[in-house]
Design a protein around this motif. Structure first.
Motif, mmCIF file in Angstrom:
data_model
loop_
_atom_site.group_PDB
_atom_site.id
_atom_site.type_symbol
_atom_site.label_atom_id
_atom_site.label_comp_id
_atom_site.label_asym_id
_atom_site.label_seq_id
_atom_site.Cartn_x
_atom_site.Cartn_y
_atom_site.Cartn_z
ATOM 1 N N VAL A 1 10.316 42.394 37.676
ATOM 2 C CA VAL A 1 11.141 41.751 36.218
ATOM 3 C C VAL A 1 12.355 40.729 36.849
ATOM 4 C CG1 VAL A 1 12.308 41.805 34.142
ATOM 5 C CG2 VAL A 1 10.471 43.378 34.753
ATOM 6 N N ILE A 2 12.082 39.558 36.533
ATOM 7 C CA ILE A 2 13.205 38.579 36.788
ATOM 8 C C ILE A 2 13.935 38.495 35.520
ATOM 9 C CG2 ILE A 2 14.202 36.360 37.514
ATOM 10 C CD1 ILE A 2 11.863 36.340 39.693
ATOM 11 N N VAL A 3 15.277 38.662 35.253
ATOM 12 C CA VAL A 3 15.777 38.535 33.787
ATOM 13 C C VAL A 3 16.717 37.090 34.033
ATOM 14 C CG1 VAL A 3 17.524 39.252 32.397
ATOM 15 C CG2 VAL A 3 15.864 40.804 33.532
ATOM 16 N N CYS A 4 16.595 36.214 33.177
ATOM 17 C CA CYS A 4 17.398 35.023 32.961
ATOM 18 C C CYS A 4 18.405 35.276 31.785
ATOM 19 C CB CYS A 4 16.372 33.807 32.799
ATOM 20 S SG CYS A 4 15.255 33.675 34.116
ATOM 21 N N SER A 5 19.656 34.633 32.409
ATOM 22 C CA SER A 5 20.590 34.726 31.262
ATOM 23 C C SER A 5 21.712 33.769 31.159
ATOM 24 C CB SER A 5 21.236 36.074 31.053
ATOM 25 O OG SER A 5 22.289 36.315 30.328
ATOM 26 N N SER A 6 22.275 33.268 30.015
ATOM 27 C CA SER A 6 23.503 32.485 30.298
ATOM 28 C C SER A 6 24.683 33.283 30.508
ATOM 29 C CB SER A 6 23.547 31.964 29.065
ATOM 30 O OG SER A 6 23.641 32.765 27.948
ATOM 31 N N ARG A 7 24.678 34.319 30.657
ATOM 32 C CA ARG A 7 25.719 35.340 31.461
ATOM 33 C C ARG A 7 25.310 35.704 32.869
ATOM 34 N NH1 ARG A 7 25.375 40.173 26.742
ATOM 35 N NH2 ARG A 7 24.071 40.746 28.440
ATOM 36 N N LYS B 1 24.183 41.451 36.555
ATOM 37 C CA LYS B 1 23.248 42.148 37.357
ATOM 38 C C LYS B 1 22.879 43.394 36.741
ATOM 39 C CE LYS B 1 24.170 39.390 40.734
ATOM 40 N NZ LYS B 1 23.392 38.234 40.728
ATOM 41 N N LEU B 2 21.643 43.604 36.716
ATOM 42 C CA LEU B 2 20.995 44.731 35.665
ATOM 43 C C LEU B 2 20.368 45.733 36.909
ATOM 44 C CD1 LEU B 2 19.412 43.161 32.884
ATOM 45 C CD2 LEU B 2 21.253 44.459 33.051
ATOM 46 N N PRO B 3 20.738 46.973 36.810
ATOM 47 C CA PRO B 3 19.880 47.747 37.793
ATOM 48 C C PRO B 3 18.524 47.902 37.284
ATOM 49 C CG PRO B 3 21.196 48.913 36.047
ATOM 50 C CD PRO B 3 21.491 47.605 36.015
ATOM 51 N N GLY B 4 17.507 48.005 38.275
ATOM 52 C CA GLY B 4 15.958 48.311 38.012
ATOM 53 C C GLY B 4 15.448 47.075 37.853
ATOM 54 N N VAL B 5 16.050 45.751 38.067
ATOM 55 C CA VAL B 5 15.076 44.436 37.978
ATOM 56 C C VAL B 5 14.917 44.013 39.359
ATOM 57 C CG1 VAL B 5 15.890 44.086 35.538
ATOM 58 C CG2 VAL B 5 17.114 42.997 37.300
ATOM 59 N N TYR B 6 14.018 43.018 39.361
ATOM 60 C CA TYR B 6 13.865 42.417 40.763
ATOM 61 C C TYR B 6 14.799 41.523 41.112
ATOM 62 C CZ TYR B 6 11.569 39.961 44.426
ATOM 63 O OH TYR B 6 11.027 39.457 45.686
ATOM 64 N N GLY B 7 15.292 40.746 40.092
ATOM 65 C CA GLY B 7 16.322 39.790 40.356
ATOM 66 C C GLY B 7 16.991 39.339 39.008
ATOM 67 N N CYS B 8 18.206 38.764 38.844
ATOM 68 C CA CYS B 8 18.849 38.154 37.697
ATOM 69 C C CYS B 8 19.274 36.779 38.068
ATOM 70 C CB CYS B 8 20.213 39.146 37.436
ATOM 71 S SG CYS B 8 19.828 40.707 36.799
ATOM 72 N N ILE B 9 18.912 36.093 37.048
ATOM 73 C CA ILE B 9 19.264 34.488 37.396
ATOM 74 C C ILE B 9 20.276 34.150 36.194
ATOM 75 C CG2 ILE B 9 18.282 32.260 36.889
ATOM 76 C CD1 ILE B 9 17.226 33.570 39.609
ATOM 77 N N GLU C 1 16.247 26.774 41.639
ATOM 78 C CA GLU C 1 16.208 27.070 43.038
ATOM 79 C C GLU C 1 16.261 28.646 43.381
ATOM 80 O OE1 GLU C 1 14.991 26.658 46.853
ATOM 81 O OE2 GLU C 1 15.116 24.949 45.204
ATOM 82 N N GLU C 2 17.142 29.247 42.467
ATOM 83 C CA GLU C 2 17.454 30.764 42.840
ATOM 84 C C GLU C 2 16.119 31.343 42.028
ATOM 85 O OE1 GLU C 2 20.887 32.625 41.275
ATOM 86 O OE2 GLU C 2 21.887 30.663 41.283
ATOM 87 N N LEU C 3 15.537 31.021 41.062
ATOM 88 C CA LEU C 3 14.249 31.526 40.660
ATOM 89 C C LEU C 3 13.153 31.185 41.791
ATOM 90 C CD1 LEU C 3 12.745 32.752 38.235
ATOM 91 C CD2 LEU C 3 12.329 30.500 37.417
ATOM 92 N N CYS C 4 13.018 30.173 42.202
ATOM 93 C CA CYS C 4 12.207 29.583 43.291
ATOM 94 C C CYS C 4 12.248 30.640 44.375
ATOM 95 C CB CYS C 4 12.007 28.396 43.392
ATOM 96 S SG CYS C 4 11.493 27.158 42.214
ATOM 97 N N ASP C 5 13.406 30.875 44.832
ATOM 98 C CA ASP C 5 13.701 31.578 46.086
ATOM 99 C C ASP C 5 13.147 33.178 45.692
ATOM 100 O OD1 ASP C 5 14.885 29.691 47.334
ATOM 101 O OD2 ASP C 5 16.839 30.277 47.117
ATOM 102 N N LEU C 6 13.315 33.641 44.642
ATOM 103 C CA LEU C 6 13.056 35.074 44.315
ATOM 104 C C LEU C 6 11.370 35.211 44.327
ATOM 105 C CD1 LEU C 6 15.529 36.096 41.454
ATOM 106 C CD2 LEU C 6 15.210 37.118 43.777
#
Length: 90
Positions: free
Chosen positions: A50-56, A59-67, A77-82
């Motif tokens: 899971v990649i979570v996107c937020s305007s905040r 960092k969430l534990p248990g997710v692949y990435g936070c954007i 670019e961060e999303l593409c990198d992940l």
């Protein structure tokens, strides 16, 4: 959608989600929807990344990435990198 994908033998490799959306059709927006999705997947023992996107900026534990998407971050670019990293590690 997740259940249907699993039932047909084609489970999702990745979920990209916002933090704030209605949990059901016709419902009001829930500011913790992204966190609830992650919790639900963990409770069900799902291994879907899971990649979570937020305007905040979070960092969430248990997710692949936070954007963090904002005017001052290069969130695209961060999303593409992940996604590229995930593809490389398959």
């Amino acid at each position: 959608m997740l259940k249907n994908a699993e039932d047909t033998g084609e489970p999702f490799d990745l979920i990209i989600t916002d933090m704030h959306y209605p949990m059901k059709q016709g419902a009001v927006s829930d500011t913790e929807a992204g966190e609830k999705l992650v919790q639900l997947l963990q409770e069900q023992g799902k291994q879907t990344k899971v990649i979570v996107c937020s305007s905040r900026n979070m960092k969430l534990p248990g997710v692949y990435g936070c954007i963090w998407y904002s005017e001052i971050s290069d969130w695209e670019e961060e999303l593409c990198d992940l996604v590229r990293e995930m593809e490389k590690n398959r």
